[in-house]
Design an enzyme around this catalytic site. Sequence first.
Site, mmCIF file in Angstrom:
data_model
loop_
_atom_site.group_PDB
_atom_site.id
_atom_site.type_symbol
_atom_site.label_atom_id
_atom_site.label_comp_id
_atom_site.label_asym_id
_atom_site.label_seq_id
_atom_site.Cartn_x
_atom_site.Cartn_y
_atom_site.Cartn_z
ATOM 1 N N HIS B 158 24.719 46.745 49.077
ATOM 2 C CA HIS B 158 23.718 48.114 48.601
ATOM 3 C C HIS B 158 24.724 48.112 47.448
ATOM 4 O O HIS B 158 23.870 48.818 46.417
ATOM 5 C CB HIS B 158 23.829 49.107 49.412
ATOM 6 C CG HIS B 158 23.140 50.385 48.811
ATOM 7 N ND1 HIS B 158 23.150 51.711 48.448
ATOM 8 C CD2 HIS B 158 21.490 50.152 48.678
ATOM 9 C CE1 HIS B 158 21.993 52.594 47.371
ATOM 10 N NE2 HIS B 158 20.547 51.036 48.099
ATOM 11 N N LYS B 160 25.930 48.040 43.566
ATOM 12 C CA LYS B 160 25.292 47.350 42.232
ATOM 13 C C LYS B 160 25.985 47.509 41.428
ATOM 14 O O LYS B 160 26.309 48.187 40.572
ATOM 15 C CB LYS B 160 23.818 48.566 42.004
ATOM 16 C CG LYS B 160 23.355 49.206 42.924
ATOM 17 C CD LYS B 160 23.908 50.722 43.764
ATOM 18 C CE LYS B 160 22.334 51.025 44.178
ATOM 19 N NZ LYS B 160 21.637 50.268 45.591
ATOM 20 N N ASP B 165 34.087 38.495 32.586
ATOM 21 C CA ASP B 165 34.622 37.689 32.217
ATOM 22 C C ASP B 165 36.292 38.586 32.775
ATOM 23 O O ASP B 165 36.983 38.673 32.579
ATOM 24 C CB ASP B 165 35.072 38.080 30.855
ATOM 25 C CG ASP B 165 34.366 37.090 29.561
ATOM 26 O OD1 ASP B 165 33.231 35.843 30.408
ATOM 27 O OD2 ASP B 165 33.997 37.473 28.138
#
Lengths: 237, 237
Positions: B158, B160, B165
């Site tokens: 779940h 996100k 870099d």
Amino acid sequence: ARWAMWREGGARGAALLFGLALALEALARLLWRRRGRRAPVSEVLFFPSPVTCTEALLADPLAAAAASSSPCPCLLPHGESALSRLLRRLLSARRSLELCLFAFSCPQLGRAVTLLHRRGVRVRVVTDSDYMALTGSQIGHLRRAGIQVRHDERGYMHHKFAIVDQKLLITGSLNWTTQAIQNNRENVLIVEDAAYVTPFLAEFERIWKEYNPTHYTFPRSSNKKRTEHLFRAWRGL
Amino acid sequence: ARWAMWREGGARGAALLFGLALALEALARLLWRRRGRRAPVSEVLFFPSPVTCTEALLADPLAAAAASSSPCPCLLPHGESALSRLLRRLLSARRSLELCLFAFSCPQLGRAVTLLHRRGVRVRVVTDSDYMALTGSQIGHLRRAGIQVRHDERGYMHHKFAIVDQKLLITGSLNWTTQAIQNNRENVLIVEDAAYVTPFLAEFERIWKEYNPTHYTFPRSSNKKRTEHLFRAWRGL
């Protein structure tokens, strides 16, 4: 000679002044650091969290005195977990707690919020109108306990954040549900930095104002439902 | 008298040394600040985002030269939006991009990731096995473009978040879907602070290792499906 003496005296005075200024600055810095300038909180919690007993954290103040002598006899592990750390941060609230939660059904988190309300912390809750009715939802309990809850009328109110005492932001991917806490890969950031707390507070106040119950439409217009066929795949996101 | 002279001379010398030291310190600080010590990025984006044209950001480098002389003629507004800011942060990647995304169907974000891959940025993607098959999913496009994608086998993945870099963390409540970007109340934090970036990088590496395709079971055991009746209300959370 007098001129030279005066010059030399001036140089010595300047040196003394410099030295004094430096010493004072060092002292001021030392005091500044010592007196309450602890490092700001920056913590990350990852889920799923192992199931642990959280009774010691959530016990009523009256029962807590008794509990401290006899620890909870349940068979769950009594160590720390991501959930217990999250509870600790919430329970540190002394003045205010703003909650902006898409889904809220975890009973331990519900107890923590009710406890804070009973302690006199000003609690305000914003939630999603579709998800406040889900099985095990804590929203009804909160409302019955006398906590103000407001909900949206359209779109999904998908935030999952809390603000403690207007200075500690708790936010991430985690919905406050037992399913998510125990089964999902989730993250929660705990941030004590005005660069983040201030915009989140402003967002809360915007939403709080917009979702004022005097603006609710009855029967609910449910724009969500109307467009739902378009986004069936997205149910619950 | 000689002694006094010597003392005065010493005092003058000390004053000069103090002054010199202070001047050097001030100079060093100035240089330190000037030379690349810009303030670390700390930004918050809130959604829903107004729909704006993002062609200028996403155009192919070859086409971009032509585009710069003739801006996109489409009828969408061409200003900044939360989505364009998110795209800008992603497109700043020069070496690596880690993505850990529950749902990914926004075509603009898909184009940005493919563009980075073609520029030679090392892109790695982790996603949720149930949601990678949703309508409009970008996961197939990414795989066909040659980008490594791994998915979980149980629980919901779940998260996100994105890491640019290895030093810029992009995380929040936002799933990378047009529905969420244009309709939901969502937040995204952009954080350039090792206290947060380091644990998220570690979490990515843990997941990347765990979801190694050599560990996949065929046919998929789908623990999710088996317990789904218990969590029907939670579909898609």
